[in-house]
Design an enzyme around this catalytic site. Structure first.
Site, PDB file in Angstrom:
ATOM      1  N   ARG A 128      27.277  17.346  36.017  1.00 53.78           N
ATOM      2  CA  ARG A 128      27.868  17.716  37.305  1.00 53.78           C
ATOM      3  C   ARG A 128      27.494  19.143  37.661  1.00 53.78           C
ATOM      4  O   ARG A 128      27.634  20.053  36.843  1.00 53.78           O
ATOM      5  CB  ARG A 128      29.399  17.589  37.233  1.00 53.78           C
ATOM      6  N   ARG A 185      35.337  23.807  31.973  1.00 58.54           N
ATOM      7  CA  ARG A 185      34.540  23.304  33.095  1.00 58.54           C
ATOM      8  C   ARG A 185      33.065  23.524  32.779  1.00 58.54           C
ATOM      9  O   ARG A 185      32.603  24.666  32.752  1.00 58.54           O
ATOM     10  CB  ARG A 185      34.920  24.013  34.400  1.00 58.54           C
ATOM     11  N   GLU A 229      43.172  18.322  32.464  1.00 58.25           N
ATOM     12  CA  GLU A 229      42.858  16.945  32.833  1.00 58.25           C
ATOM     13  C   GLU A 229      41.806  16.411  31.875  1.00 58.25           C
ATOM     14  O   GLU A 229      40.661  16.865  31.870  1.00 58.25           O
ATOM     15  CB  GLU A 229      42.340  16.904  34.276  1.00 58.25           C
ATOM     16  N   SER A 286      41.134  10.540  34.108  1.00 59.05           N
ATOM     17  CA  SER A 286      41.531  10.226  35.460  1.00 59.05           C
ATOM     18  C   SER A 286      41.416   8.716  35.574  1.00 59.05           C
ATOM     19  O   SER A 286      40.335   8.168  35.345  1.00 59.05           O
ATOM     20  CB  SER A 286      40.585  10.937  36.423  1.00 59.05           C
ATOM     21  N   ARG A 311      37.373  18.848  26.946  1.00 60.23           N
ATOM     22  CA  ARG A 311      38.769  19.261  27.085  1.00 60.23           C
ATOM     23  C   ARG A 311      39.643  18.632  25.997  1.00 60.23           C
ATOM     24  O   ARG A 311      40.651  19.218  25.588  1.00 60.23           O
ATOM     25  CB  ARG A 311      39.296  18.863  28.471  1.00 60.23           C
TER      26      ARG A 311
END
Length: 427
Positions: free
Chosen positions: A263, A278, A350, A353, A392
């Site tokens: 990403r 991130r 997070e 999801s 994470r």
RNA sequence: GGCGUGGUGGCAGAGUGGUUGAAUGCACCGGUCUUGAAAACCGGCGGGCCCGAGAGGGUCUCGUGAGUUCGAAUCUCACCCACGCCGCCA
């Protein structure tokens, strides 16, 4: 893609539904859709009436030729109406192209029960586990990673750039252990088919799941072949059955894949840049389900439970958020985020999801099923959940498992995969 | 990368300009027969869109797009994909 017929049956209801997303451009797009759809149908009726007349005349030509009767008069009118039809068809095609462009930029309708508002209105559905009390100052994962020799971010940046982590030693082994643990869990305990998909996908696939055309800037693109690095395994997995009509008896279809994800995180500069929170490249085990529409809400709870099970076995305290309307992703109708507690950085991260896309992706990717033999095909509902994202999760494992002596205790479930119950500082 | 062959309905496989959305077989669905099943026989059976309250009707679709023609699965061009051989490479 939303259902245009639903829009034209009740445009006001559609407007009201999309207004919940608090996104002006979505409403603008919808306005274009309504107008273009009206013009499209008007033109279509004209074209089809003209074609019907021409088809009848053409059949008459064929009949006369067979009977060796003259047909010059008909040939003349057909020639003239041919040009007319040609023009009308061109107009129709322009309208359809334009309509489709706008339609592809309209986000999904949300389920009624999700809260209104921005991210601040996200609702905590439940919390699992106990947040540990420390009798020392818990260190952030980047310090732990340094002392334990698990990753080397400066060298990752040297090789590629910031956000491309380099895992080393026990850190690399931890990544491999997580992959095996999670794949075993989901395939053996939860019944998913293990899949190893391509990591590069074409435009059609990304359009099918909703990343294109709107979010091209977030993707890494191979210009020479017009292929893209996958931002998530959701893309190849969901597209496996693109343009297919599935047997209703085969549903639900459940697939799991371990892949890297890429990403660009365009526009996220300066946010969570430290450590592993991130990054541009990360690994993830992804779960995807293709289900019958009438089961999708219970399937959503099920896939969420599958992701939660992973966190429970990893003994990570987490909470489940139901995302508010303004915070729900473009293609999703309802999303549960799973956030693991990270004491070192002092926040909830997070790590998964879990979304239901209702028929939004199925329409774009044209994934249908036959409810019964000889019955009309219907769109499936698609769902996915991270099960779970690695960096994470590793952050949470390190920060929750850390001891005063600098070592990290691993959860029991991972011990057989890592080969030790404790990560020790480098001597 | 070079040369070649080919892309037709869920599958197999006919079809080279005029009611062909498409023969035939398999699969599937309904029925007859049978105590039941199988076999046999009879019938049905692609998808999208539009009009219509419905019954029903129309239109498009034979890899994709453009073209020739009154008319194209059938002719022309471009592109995509698959397969085979050669070259290169793990």
């Amino acid at each position: 893609m939303i259902d245009v017929r639903r829009v034209r049956q009740d445009p006001d209801a559609a407007r009201a539904a999309l207004a919940r997303r608090l996104d002006r451009t979505a409403l603008d797009q919808l306005g274009h859709v309504i107008e273009l759809e009206r013009r499209r149908r008007a033109t279509l009726v004209q074209v089809e009436q003209l074609q019907a007349a021409r088809n009848a005349q053409s059949a008459e030509v064929a009949r006369r030729k067979k009977a060796r009767e003259p047909a010059v008069d008909l040939l003349a009118t057909l020639k003239a109406s041919g040009e007319q039809v040609h023009q009308l068809e061109a107009d129709l095609k322009d309208l359809e192209t334009l309509l489709n462009e706008h339609l592809l930029n309209v986000p999904n309708f949300l389920l009624d029960h999700i809260p209104d508002g921005e991210a601040a209105a996200n609702r905590v559905v439940r919390t699992w586990g106990v947040v540990r009390e420390f009798d020392f100052r818990p260190r952030p994962h980047w310090e732990l990673g340094q002392t334990l020799g698990l990753f080397d971010l400066p060298r990752g940046a040297k090789i590629t750039g910031s956000g491309f982590p380099l895992f080393t030693g026990a850190g690399a082994r931890l990544v491999r252990a997580l992959a095996n643990f999670l794949l075993d869990l989901h395939t053996r305990e939860h019944g998913y088919l293990e899949v190893q998909p391509p990591f590069l996908v074409n435009r059609a696939s990304l359009t099918g799941t909703g990343q294109l055309p709107k979010f091209e800037d977030d993707l890494y693109r191979m210009a020479s072949d017009d292929l893209f690095l996958i931002p998530t395994a959701e893309v190849p997995l969901t597209n496996i059955h693109r343009d297919e009509i599935l047997d209703g008896a085969d549903l639900p279809i459940a697939m799991a894949a371990y892949t890297p994800c890429f990403r660009r995180e365009a526009g996220a500069h300066g946010k969570d840049t430290r450590g592993l929170i991130r990054v541009h490249q990360f690994d993830k085990v992804e779960l995807v389900r293709l289900v019958r529409p009438d089961t999708s809400e219970q399937e959503h709870r099920l896939i969420t439970a599958h992701a939660e099970k992973a966190l429970q076995l990893l003994n990570l305290p987490y909470r489940v958020l139901e995302l508010a309307a303004g915070d729900t992703g473009f293609a999703s109708a309802c999303t549960f985020d799973l956030e693991a507690w990270a004491p070192g950085v002092g926040g909830w991260l997070e790590v998964s999801s879990a979304s239901t896309f209702t028929d939004f992706q199925a329409r774009r990717a044209n994934i249908r099923f036959r409810p019964a033999p000889n019955a009309k095909p219907e769109f499936v509902h698609t769902l996915n959940a991270s099960g779970v994202a690695f960096p994470r999760t590793i952050v949470a494992l390190l920060e929750n498992g850390q001891q005063a002596d600098g070592s990290v205790v691993l959860p029991e479930a991972l011990v057989p995969y890592v080969g030790t119950d404790r990560l020790l500082p480098r001597s």
